[in-house]
Design an enzyme around this catalytic site. Structure first.
Site, mmCIF file in Angstrom:
data_model
loop_
_atom_site.group_PDB
_atom_site.id
_atom_site.type_symbol
_atom_site.label_atom_id
_atom_site.label_comp_id
_atom_site.label_asym_id
_atom_site.label_seq_id
_atom_site.Cartn_x
_atom_site.Cartn_y
_atom_site.Cartn_z
ATOM 1 N N PRO A 89 0.834 -1.196 -0.060
ATOM 2 C CA PRO A 89 0.097 -0.159 -0.023
ATOM 3 C C PRO A 89 0.911 1.443 0.010
ATOM 4 C CG PRO A 89 -0.350 -1.329 1.949
ATOM 5 C CD PRO A 89 0.758 -2.164 1.242
ATOM 6 N N GLU A 116 2.342 -8.066 8.865
ATOM 7 C CA GLU A 116 2.602 -6.650 9.059
ATOM 8 C C GLU A 116 3.530 -6.081 8.226
ATOM 9 O OE1 GLU A 116 0.611 -4.580 10.962
ATOM 10 O OE2 GLU A 116 -0.301 -6.764 11.308
ATOM 11 N N ARG A 154 -3.211 -7.988 -20.552
ATOM 12 C CA ARG A 154 -4.071 -7.578 -21.699
ATOM 13 C C ARG A 154 -3.249 -6.928 -22.788
ATOM 14 N NH1 ARG A 154 -9.214 -7.401 -20.733
ATOM 15 N NH2 ARG A 154 -9.590 -5.552 -22.030
ATOM 16 N N ASP A 169 -9.414 0.232 -24.239
ATOM 17 C CA ASP A 169 -9.732 0.222 -22.762
ATOM 18 C C ASP A 169 -10.004 1.417 -22.114
ATOM 19 O OD1 ASP A 169 -10.276 -2.731 -22.768
ATOM 20 O OD2 ASP A 169 -8.224 -3.065 -21.817
HETATM 21 N N1 ADE Z 1 -0.745 -5.303 -0.050
HETATM 22 C C1 ADE Z 1 -1.650 -4.738 0.954
HETATM 23 N N2 ADE Z 1 -2.213 -3.813 0.462
HETATM 24 C C2 ADE Z 1 -1.896 -3.588 -0.747
HETATM 25 C C3 ADE Z 1 -2.234 -2.660 -1.632
HETATM 26 N N3 ADE Z 1 -3.169 -1.847 -1.453
HETATM 27 N N4 ADE Z 1 -1.677 -2.605 -2.948
HETATM 28 C C4 ADE Z 1 -0.690 -3.625 -3.071
HETATM 29 N N5 ADE Z 1 -0.169 -4.416 -2.403
HETATM 30 C C5 ADE Z 1 -0.874 -4.550 -0.986
#
Ligand code: ADE
Length: 246
Positions: A89, A116, A154, A169
């Site tokens: 993330p 984590e 794709r 797309d």
């Molecule tokens: N691993 C955990 N959350 C993620 C996300 N939002 N994007 C990519 N990998 C992740």
């Protein structure tokens, strides 16, 4: 296109890799997918792949060594210039351009975290790029890796039915895609727009472009900020702005 996956749970990918575009791609040899499981590389006497975080806090952190050894094993097999991508993330947002970049690299190694996250030192020493699929937290990188594999497939030449489909797309020219319809002409009292039945290819192309701009300006105005519009596109946009001010 070759995609390597480093994951503690490779079984998660099973059916996903068997069907549709990806299934066909693997069958015809246009896409190859290989796995490395950090569990097979742990030098811990008990085979541990995670441990408690230094400084305290909840949960467990994936140890650097088993993932690093898995990356080394992948590089030994596929070459040292593999592009190593950690799904997180905290990464840069994934979009069509990032996917095209992956296609150009031809060989990417996706590292899936769990718990984590991964010891930061592994990320600093062995990861080339961090990618996020959105501003939310998943319980592992595997689902994000599937998103990357689906999206990049794709673009693999020869994989989609119509050669140009991926380029039509949404997002491929910075706009959302126009609406699509199929038979019957009337369903639940709603008819297909007449123009699509006209057989006039130029008019259909113009209508689709107008719909694309219309949708993009209403649903994703942020996309239009990073795209220069042609004269015609600007007219459609201005009309929408006028209507929304009425
Ligand atoms: N691993 C955990 N959350 C993620 C996300 N939002 N994007 C990519 N990998 C992740």
């Amino acid at each position: 296109m070759w995609v390597g996956i480093i994951s503690l749970f490779p079984e998660i990918f099973g059916p996903f890799l068997k069907f549709g575009v990806i299934g066909r791609g693997r069958h015809s040899g246009l896409i190859k997918i290989d796995f490395w499981n950090p569990r097979d590389f742990s030098d811990d006497p008990k085979g541990a792949v995670d441990d408690k975080p230094y400084g305290g806090g909840p949960g467990m952190v994936m140890k650097a060594q088993p993932i690093f050894s898995a990356i080394e094993a992948a590089k030994e097999e596929r070459g040292s210039d593999l592009h190593v991508v950690y799904l997180s993330p905290q990464g840069s947002p994934l979009n069509q351009n990032v996917l095209k970049g992956f296609l150009e690299k031809r060989n990417i190694l996706l590292v899936c975290g769990r718990y984590e996250g991964i010891d930061e030192r592994l990320i600093e020493h062995a990861v080339d790029e961090q990618i996020s699929i959105g501003d939310y937290v998943l319980s592992g990188g595997e689902t994000a890796a599937m998103v990357v594999i689906d999206g990049v497939s794709r673009f693999v030449p020869g994989l989609l039915g119509g050669e140009t489909s991926a380029h039509d797309d949404s997002f491929s020219d910075g706009l959302l895609e126009y609406p699509q319809y199929t038979r019957p002409v009337t369903w639940a009292g709603h008819s297909v727009p007449d123009i699509l039945l006209s057989g006039d290819h130029q008019k259909i192309a113009d209508w689709r472009k107008t719909e694309s701009i219309d949708r993009t300006s209403k649903r994703r105005p942020d996309l239009l900020k990073s795209r220069t519009l042609t004269e015609k596109e600007r007219k459609v946009l201005n009309k929408n702005i006028e209507m929304s001010n009425e």
